[in-house]
Scaffold this motif. Sequence first.
Motif, PDB file in Angstrom:
ATOM      1  N   ASN A 113       8.171  10.369  25.179  1.00  0.00           N
ATOM      2  CA  ASN A 113       7.714  11.658  25.704  1.00  0.00           C
ATOM      3  C   ASN A 113       8.410  11.943  27.025  1.00  0.00           C
ATOM      4  OD1 ASN A 113       5.767  11.703  23.579  1.00  0.00           O
ATOM      5  ND2 ASN A 113       4.413  10.453  24.831  1.00  0.00           N
ATOM      6  N   ASP A 114       8.467  13.232  27.384  1.00  0.00           N
ATOM      7  CA  ASP A 114       8.967  13.522  28.718  1.00  0.00           C
ATOM      8  C   ASP A 114       7.863  13.244  29.739  1.00  0.00           C
ATOM      9  OD1 ASP A 114       7.224  15.683  28.713  1.00  0.00           O
ATOM     10  OD2 ASP A 114       8.791  17.192  28.422  1.00  0.00           O
ATOM     11  N   ARG A 115       8.176  13.427  31.018  1.00  0.00           N
ATOM     12  CA  ARG A 115       7.201  13.069  32.050  1.00  0.00           C
ATOM     13  C   ARG A 115       5.950  13.946  32.009  1.00  0.00           C
ATOM     14  NH1 ARG A 115       8.081   8.472  35.337  1.00  0.00           N
ATOM     15  NH2 ARG A 115       7.126   9.581  37.058  1.00  0.00           N
ATOM     16  N   ALA A 116       6.076  15.118  31.387  1.00  0.00           N
ATOM     17  CA  ALA A 116       4.921  16.013  31.277  1.00  0.00           C
ATOM     18  C   ALA A 116       4.071  15.710  30.044  1.00  0.00           C
ATOM     19  CB  ALA A 116       5.382  17.466  31.250  1.00  0.00           C
ATOM     20  N   GLY A 117       4.548  14.810  29.166  1.00  0.00           N
ATOM     21  CA  GLY A 117       3.786  14.432  27.985  1.00  0.00           C
ATOM     22  C   GLY A 117       4.261  15.055  26.688  1.00  0.00           C
ATOM     23  N   ALA A 118       5.286  15.915  26.730  1.00  0.00           N
ATOM     24  CA  ALA A 118       5.797  16.535  25.498  1.00  0.00           C
ATOM     25  C   ALA A 118       6.598  15.513  24.691  1.00  0.00           C
ATOM     26  CB  ALA A 118       6.672  17.741  25.844  1.00  0.00           C
ATOM     27  N   ARG A 119       6.379  15.497  23.394  1.00  0.00           N
ATOM     28  CA  ARG A 119       7.034  14.526  22.526  1.00  0.00           C
ATOM     29  C   ARG A 119       8.524  14.846  22.388  1.00  0.00           C
ATOM     30  NH1 ARG A 119       4.903  11.362  18.711  1.00  0.00           N
ATOM     31  NH2 ARG A 119       3.443  11.005  20.418  1.00  0.00           N
ATOM     32  N   LEU A 120       9.355  13.804  22.633  1.00  0.00           N
ATOM     33  CA  LEU A 120      10.805  13.945  22.469  1.00  0.00           C
ATOM     34  C   LEU A 120      11.292  13.272  21.202  1.00  0.00           C
ATOM     35  CD1 LEU A 120      12.003  13.217  26.138  1.00  0.00           C
ATOM     36  CD2 LEU A 120      11.511  15.434  25.079  1.00  0.00           C
ATOM     37  N   GLY A 121      10.568  12.300  20.710  1.00  0.00           N
ATOM     38  CA  GLY A 121      10.973  11.594  19.499  1.00  0.00           C
ATOM     39  C   GLY A 121      10.285  10.245  19.427  1.00  0.00           C
ATOM     40  N   PHE A 122      10.614   9.471  18.392  1.00  0.00           N
ATOM     41  CA  PHE A 122      10.060   8.128  18.280  1.00  0.00           C
ATOM     42  C   PHE A 122      11.047   7.244  17.539  1.00  0.00           C
ATOM     43  CE2 PHE A 122       8.279  10.882  15.011  1.00  0.00           C
ATOM     44  CZ  PHE A 122       8.631  10.235  13.841  1.00  0.00           C
ATOM     45  N   LEU A 123      10.983   5.946  17.855  1.00  0.00           N
ATOM     46  CA  LEU A 123      11.863   4.958  17.249  1.00  0.00           C
ATOM     47  C   LEU A 123      11.037   4.027  16.367  1.00  0.00           C
ATOM     48  CD1 LEU A 123      13.933   3.995  20.439  1.00  0.00           C
ATOM     49  CD2 LEU A 123      14.674   5.498  18.576  1.00  0.00           C
ATOM     50  N   THR A 124      11.516   3.783  15.153  1.00  0.00           N
ATOM     51  CA  THR A 124      10.804   2.903  14.226  1.00  0.00           C
ATOM     52  C   THR A 124      11.730   1.897  13.539  1.00  0.00           C
ATOM     53  OG1 THR A 124      11.066   4.528  12.450  1.00  0.00           O
ATOM     54  CG2 THR A 124       9.024   4.627  13.741  1.00  0.00           C
ATOM     55  N   GLN A 125      13.028   1.961  13.795  1.00  0.00           N
ATOM     56  CA  GLN A 125      13.982   1.064  13.146  1.00  0.00           C
ATOM     57  C   GLN A 125      14.625   0.142  14.180  1.00  0.00           C
ATOM     58  OE1 GLN A 125      16.841   3.367  10.956  1.00  0.00           O
ATOM     59  NE2 GLN A 125      15.353   4.046   9.427  1.00  0.00           N
ATOM     60  N   GLY A 126      14.808  -1.113  13.810  1.00  0.00           N
ATOM     61  CA  GLY A 126      15.432  -2.060  14.707  1.00  0.00           C
ATOM     62  C   GLY A 126      16.859  -1.668  15.041  1.00  0.00           C
ATOM     63  N   ALA A 127      17.294  -2.007  16.257  1.00  0.00           N
ATOM     64  CA  ALA A 127      18.640  -1.694  16.738  1.00  0.00           C
ATOM     65  C   ALA A 127      18.909  -0.192  16.735  1.00  0.00           C
ATOM     66  CB  ALA A 127      19.693  -2.422  15.914  1.00  0.00           C
ATOM     67  N   SER A 128      17.874   0.592  17.056  1.00  0.00           N
ATOM     68  CA  SER A 128      18.046   2.037  17.203  1.00  0.00           C
ATOM     69  C   SER A 128      17.659   2.427  18.624  1.00  0.00           C
ATOM     70  CB  SER A 128      17.170   2.792  16.197  1.00  0.00           C
ATOM     71  OG  SER A 128      15.787   2.542  16.431  1.00  0.00           O
ATOM     72  N   GLY A 129      18.107   3.624  19.050  1.00  0.00           N
ATOM     73  CA  GLY A 129      17.801   4.008  20.419  1.00  0.00           C
ATOM     74  C   GLY A 129      18.022   5.477  20.699  1.00  0.00           C
ATOM     75  N   PHE A 130      17.618   5.863  21.897  1.00  0.00           N
ATOM     76  CA  PHE A 130      17.805   7.224  22.402  1.00  0.00           C
ATOM     77  C   PHE A 130      18.480   7.163  23.765  1.00  0.00           C
ATOM     78  CE2 PHE A 130      13.905   8.625  19.889  1.00  0.00           C
ATOM     79  CZ  PHE A 130      14.641   9.363  18.971  1.00  0.00           C
ATOM     80  N   ILE A 132      18.275   9.617  27.051  1.00  0.00           N
ATOM     81  CA  ILE A 132      17.534  10.756  27.592  1.00  0.00           C
ATOM     82  C   ILE A 132      18.464  11.547  28.498  1.00  0.00           C
ATOM     83  CG2 ILE A 132      15.460  11.498  28.796  1.00  0.00           C
ATOM     84  CD1 ILE A 132      14.974   9.915  26.213  1.00  0.00           C
ATOM     85  N   ARG A 133      18.690  12.803  28.133  1.00  0.00           N
ATOM     86  CA  ARG A 133      19.597  13.649  28.912  1.00  0.00           C
ATOM     87  C   ARG A 133      18.961  15.005  29.164  1.00  0.00           C
ATOM     88  NH1 ARG A 133      25.490  12.530  25.984  1.00  0.00           N
ATOM     89  NH2 ARG A 133      25.646  10.305  26.581  1.00  0.00           N
ATOM     90  N   ARG A 134      19.368  15.599  30.260  1.00  0.00           N
ATOM     91  CA  ARG A 134      18.874  16.931  30.591  1.00  0.00           C
ATOM     92  C   ARG A 134      19.593  17.964  29.736  1.00  0.00           C
ATOM     93  NH1 ARG A 134      16.000  18.729  34.834  1.00  0.00           N
ATOM     94  NH2 ARG A 134      16.242  16.737  35.933  1.00  0.00           N
ATOM     95  N   GLY A 135      18.800  18.846  29.110  1.00  0.00           N
ATOM     96  CA  GLY A 135      19.378  19.855  28.236  1.00  0.00           C
ATOM     97  C   GLY A 135      19.256  21.249  28.812  1.00  0.00           C
ATOM     98  N   ALA A 136      19.265  22.230  27.927  1.00  0.00           N
ATOM     99  CA  ALA A 136      19.186  23.625  28.346  1.00  0.00           C
ATOM    100  C   ALA A 136      17.860  23.903  29.039  1.00  0.00           C
ATOM    101  CB  ALA A 136      19.344  24.537  27.130  1.00  0.00           C
ATOM    102  N   GLY A 137      17.918  24.699  30.093  1.00  0.00           N
ATOM    103  CA  GLY A 137      16.707  25.036  30.824  1.00  0.00           C
ATOM    104  C   GLY A 137      16.180  23.908  31.680  1.00  0.00           C
ATOM    105  N   GLY A 138      16.983  22.871  31.851  1.00  0.00           N
ATOM    106  CA  GLY A 138      16.550  21.746  32.681  1.00  0.00           C
ATOM    107  C   GLY A 138      15.619  20.777  31.995  1.00  0.00           C
ATOM    108  N   ARG A 139      15.362  20.984  30.710  1.00  0.00           N
ATOM    109  CA  ARG A 139      14.457  20.095  29.996  1.00  0.00           C
ATOM    110  C   ARG A 139      15.211  18.876  29.476  1.00  0.00           C
ATOM    111  NH1 ARG A 139      10.772  24.222  26.276  1.00  0.00           N
ATOM    112  NH2 ARG A 139       9.867  25.407  28.036  1.00  0.00           N
TER     113      ARG A 139
END
Length: 244
Positions: A113-130, A132-139
């Motif tokens: 989740n982002d710092r405000a609590g909005a869901r960004l995604g979830f990981l469920t598979q081994g050796a997977s990852g995200f 985190i980068r700033r996108g449009a509108g600063g989000r």
Amino acid sequence: TSANSTLGVTFNDATTFNLTANATITVDNFVCEEGGKQNAALFDVARGTVAFAAAAVAKSGDMKISTPSATLGIRGTSGLVEVPEGAAAKNASNVAIKLYPDADGTVGRIEVNDRAGARLGFLTQGASGFTIRRGAGGRFAALPLVISPQQALRDQGFVRQVHTAQSVGRQIVTQKRIQRLQNPSRNNPARPPGLQRQNGLPNRPGAGQPGLQRQPNAPGLQRQGLQKLRPGLPGVKRSPKEKR
């Protein structure tokens, strides 16, 4: 940790962290009671590479790991968090979050989740990852991370280290729990308020009673060793047990 050090930390529930060089974490909250329904933990990774292996709190309560740009809900698993040097909440791009199997091969889940609590995604598979980068509108956004074979090999080394630290820490935690069960009076000695013993001597009558205080440097009294009164007052005799 400094530039030439690492650190393994195991908590009472066996949750374990392994900090590589130049890493910083803060324990914001940790509540763990056996059979408790409000177990919770919040760890903040401020910088560096930190591997973790979740345990009882993540399975029976709510374990979270915060970073400058995202908050992770850990649902029983092992993983890796990488926060670049100098990352701050306003410009905390390129924070990496990776999920790896536990020592027994099971794979849990990481909710991102982002710092405000909005869901960004979830990981469920081994050796997977995200990443985190700033996108449009600063989000901030969670972009799938491609883990190269070289990175996977390095990460797996960190994860093996945290699993080793967890195994050792679990043994220590278990030993201490057994000691507490075998010696309950030793861990919770029952003593009246204000009563204190020194040098293994028996408490004198009247010591520690409400309203009675011992006056240091009182006339006719002398101090020796650890606050032990010397005889010398009229009518005071030294007992055989007090002779050295």
